[in-house]
Design a protein around this motif. Structure first.
Motif, PDB file in Angstrom:
ATOM      1  N   ALA A 150       0.870  -1.180   0.000  1.00 15.89           N
ATOM      2  CA  ALA A 150       0.000   0.000   0.000  1.00 15.89           C
ATOM      3  C   ALA A 150       0.900   1.220   0.000  1.00 15.89           C
ATOM      4  O   ALA A 150       1.997   1.189   0.545  1.00 15.89           O
ATOM      5  N   ARG A 151       0.444   2.269  -0.628  1.00 22.89           N
ATOM      6  CA  ARG A 151       1.164   3.534  -0.575  1.00 22.89           C
ATOM      7  C   ARG A 151       0.224   4.545   0.079  1.00 22.89           C
ATOM      8  O   ARG A 151      -0.984   4.497  -0.148  1.00 22.89           O
ATOM      9  N   GLY A 170      -1.648   1.712  -6.081  1.00 22.58           N
ATOM     10  CA  GLY A 170      -0.953   1.334  -7.304  1.00 22.58           C
ATOM     11  C   GLY A 170       0.456   1.905  -7.356  1.00 22.58           C
ATOM     12  O   GLY A 170       0.797   2.811  -6.592  1.00 22.58           O
ATOM     13  N   ASP A 171       1.275   1.341  -8.234  1.00 23.60           N
ATOM     14  CA  ASP A 171       2.647   1.823  -8.370  1.00 23.60           C
ATOM     15  C   ASP A 171       3.150   1.452  -9.766  1.00 23.60           C
ATOM     16  O   ASP A 171       3.448   0.285 -10.038  1.00 23.60           O
ATOM     17  N   PHE A 220       3.642 -11.599  -6.173  1.00 19.39           N
ATOM     18  CA  PHE A 220       2.529 -11.357  -7.104  1.00 19.39           C
ATOM     19  C   PHE A 220       1.285 -12.166  -6.725  1.00 19.39           C
ATOM     20  O   PHE A 220       0.154 -11.701  -6.897  1.00 19.39           O
ATOM     21  N   GLU A 243      -6.126  -3.598  -2.962  1.00 20.98           N
ATOM     22  CA  GLU A 243      -4.785  -3.057  -2.723  1.00 20.98           C
ATOM     23  C   GLU A 243      -3.790  -3.846  -3.569  1.00 20.98           C
ATOM     24  O   GLU A 243      -3.981  -5.046  -3.803  1.00 20.98           O
ATOM     25  N   VAL A 244      -2.742  -3.178  -4.015  1.00 23.80           N
ATOM     26  CA  VAL A 244      -1.745  -3.843  -4.860  1.00 23.80           C
ATOM     27  C   VAL A 244      -0.349  -3.560  -4.317  1.00 23.80           C
ATOM     28  O   VAL A 244      -0.171  -2.767  -3.401  1.00 23.80           O
ATOM     29  N   MET A 245       0.627  -4.239  -4.934  1.00 21.43           N
ATOM     30  CA  MET A 245       1.974  -4.083  -4.399  1.00 21.43           C
ATOM     31  C   MET A 245       2.564  -2.729  -4.777  1.00 21.43           C
ATOM     32  O   MET A 245       2.172  -2.111  -5.768  1.00 21.43           O
ATOM     33  N   VAL A 301       6.459  -0.686 -10.681  1.00 18.74           N
ATOM     34  CA  VAL A 301       6.627  -2.139 -10.564  1.00 18.74           C
ATOM     35  C   VAL A 301       6.750  -2.771 -11.950  1.00 18.74           C
ATOM     36  O   VAL A 301       7.691  -3.528 -12.221  1.00 18.74           O
ATOM     37  N   GLU A 314      -0.361 -10.255  -4.139  1.00 26.50           N
ATOM     38  CA  GLU A 314      -1.005  -9.076  -4.732  1.00 26.50           C
ATOM     39  C   GLU A 314      -2.364  -9.430  -5.356  1.00 26.50           C
ATOM     40  O   GLU A 314      -3.362  -8.728  -5.162  1.00 26.50           O
TER      41      GLU A 314
END
Lengths: 281, 272
Positions: free
Chosen positions: B158-159, B164-165, B190, B202-204, B168, B193
């Motif tokens: 999480a940021r 999202g990021d 993954f 939520e994603v990496m 990656v 994720e």
């Protein structure tokens, strides 16, 4: 493998649009809203403080929010003097001298020295942790704690240890000077008791511990501890660095080749990780 | 033997495991001749990694590490470390002081290289729980969520500002282009994720991917912190330069009334 993270969305988090403080109150000048006509710290007029207070009083005020009473004033003054100069042999002072003699610009000398003084060895890194440990010690029997440490059941608290293989006797003397004027001080007395009891392990109070115990006694917060120890040591660190600023480069060490030994034998012996190249050629 | 003999042995002497300048002969680095073996033959990033870890990396690995440095070089003065650089610029401090200050700001529990310690510990712990102890990915995630008061706060997933990021997949591309296969830790990262995205949207983030990739390549968290000890300097420099040529104080100027005072009312110093 995955494109899930490519979808970037703003969470819409709200950030501050103004700063807020309990410390400084400025009154704007009538003609320019960026200039001040009056400044107060925790309610006290800055010029009034200049007339009536010592430097250590105002440092106390800035962090604690109140001017010290007479006992606090003397205890904090003693701490500031106790820590004012880590001494020329201290690695942080050597860093200061190295910057000074290396003709580093003057404004960088103190930040260089303070960064190194932020280390764990005879430095400021562990003051916060030591203050938290003293908070816990205050609720326990020092005899029992010491016995558990001697028996290996508890780790040595971070404000205690050895310096160059022995008890730091000078630190112990500084602690005694602090205790002289701290009437009924629990934390400092506990620190001395524990220091005495740990002597069989060839360890005792270290300056980090003195700083932590005194600041806790005076009501400072653990999170203020590391920076305050750096702040109090700054005069000595800077003085030594500046002393060397006009001296020739050869005034600082540059060991001869004979005294510079390269020894690759202490290889960590790990297996070769996959990122490592087999050979350079 | 005295209690201080260890220190006596080092008085006036330096003992190095890394190398040194053999004046008039060569500059030795980890057993190599720095000038003749490295200059023009290795990338700067390979030498950064060698000096940080004691191990000469492959060109492919150093290319990936360098790409990650690019991912950390945002020229945006709102980012915490960059803001320090921008403030150095606006007071016309020197570039080295400002960039060093910004870099020191990134020695943080919230961002910067120290987060690799938690990131790598997390994915290692997940690997043990899921791959070795046989716990299902969904159960592992649920246990983590329960441990965080019902919130999907998994380290590296999480940021604070965004979900999202984009970095990656960029680093994945660099890994593929340099011939890296998907390793066991990246593969698990993954999988986590995918499950987390299904249940919690939520994603990496970059930390999770980098942590997993570096473990797959045999990098320890200590190595990672040392390799990336100057991870943000380029972005900080950009923010410094963005402001240093302007009139002083133009970055983030505050009027007196922009500050909210919450402290004591006016009082007099009495009898100290």
């Amino acid at each position: 493998m995955s494109k899930l993270s490519d979808n970037v969305r703003n969470r819409g988090k709200q950030f501050a649009t103004r700063l807020a403080t309990n410390i400084s109150q400025e009154v704007a000048s009538d003609h320019n809203p960026y200039l001040v006509k009056q400044v107060r710290y925790h309610g006290y007029d800055h010029l009034d403080l200049m007339d009536n207070c010592e430097l250590s009083d105002i440092i106390f005020l800035l962090f604690r929010g109140e001017l010290p009473n007479s006992e606090q004033r003397e205890l904090f003054r003693r701490l500031a003097v106790a820590l004012i100069n880590p001494g020329i042999r201290h690695p942080a002072t050597q860093a200061s001298i190295t910057a000074g003699v290396g003709k580093t610009i003057p404004t960088n000398v103190l930040p260089v020295a303070l960064s190194i003084y932020g280390g764990e060895f005879d430095g400021a890194a562990n003051v916060e942790k030591a203050m938290k440990q003293f908070q816990d010690l205050d609720k326990k029997s020092i005899d029992e704690v010491a016995q558990k440490i001697l028996d290996g059941e508890l780790e040595v608290p971070v404000g205690f240890g050895s310096l160059y293989g022995d008890v730091d006797h000078y630190a112990y003397r500084l602690l005694e000077k602090m205790i002289e004027i701290s009437k009924g001080s629990n934390v400092l007395v506990c620190a001395k008791q524990l220091s005495d009891l740990l002597k069989p392990m060839n360890i005792g109070i270290i300056k980090t511990g003195i700083c932590a115990a005194t600041l806790l006694e005076l009501g400072f917060l653990p999170k203020q501890g590391c920076g305050l120890m750096q702040l109090l040591a700054a005069p000595g660190l800077l003085a030594h660095g500046v002393e060397y600023a006009d001296k020739p480069l050869a005034s600082m060490f540059f060991e001869t080749d004979d005294n510079y030994e390269i020894d690759y034998s202490e290889d960590d012996g790990d297996e070769r990780p996959s990122f490592v190249r087999e050979n350079v050629a | 033997m005295s209690s201080f003999s260890e220190w006596d042995e080092r008085r006036g002497k330096i003992k190095s495991k890394k190398g040194g300048w053999r004046i008039g002969t060569k500059v030795e680095s980890h057993g190599y001749d720095l000038v003749n073996d490295f200059v023009g033959k290795c990338s700067y990033m390979q030498i950064v990694i060698l000096n940080a870890t004691g191990k000469m990396p492959t060109r492919e690995f150093s290319a990936w590490i360098e790409a990650a440095f690019i991912c950390l070089s945002w020229p945006d003065s709102r980012v915490w470390c960059n803001r320090v650089g921008a403030l150095g610029g606006t007071v016309h401090a020197t570039p080295m002081a400002s960039v060093s200050a910004g870099n020191m700001a990134a020695e943080s529990l919230a961002y910067g290289p120290r987060t690799f310690i938690k990131g790598m510990n997390f994915i290692k712990s997940a690997y043990k729980t899921i791959r070795e102890d046989g716990v299902a990915v969904a159960d592992f995630i649920q246990n983590e969520v329960d441990a965080h008061g019902g919130k999907p706060h998994l380290m590296g997933y999480a940021r604070p500002l965004v979900r999202g990021d984009e970095r990656v997949s960029a680093l994945e591309r660099v890994a593929r282009d340099n011939g890296f296969e998907v390793g066991p830790y990246v593969s698990l990262a993954f999988e986590i994720e995918e499950e987390l995205a299904k249940k919690f949207d939520e994603v990496m983030n970059l930390n999770s991917y980098m942590s997993a990739f570096m473990i797959d390549q045999g990098v320890t968290s200590t190595d990672a912190c040392r390799i990336y000890s100057a991870m943000v300097v380029s972005g900080v420099a950009a923010s410094y330069v963005d402001n240093v040529d302007d009139k002083p104080g133009l970055f983030s100027p505050l009027q007196v009334d922009d500050i909210e005072y919450r402290g004591e009312s006016e009082r007099k110093v009495i009898g100290l």
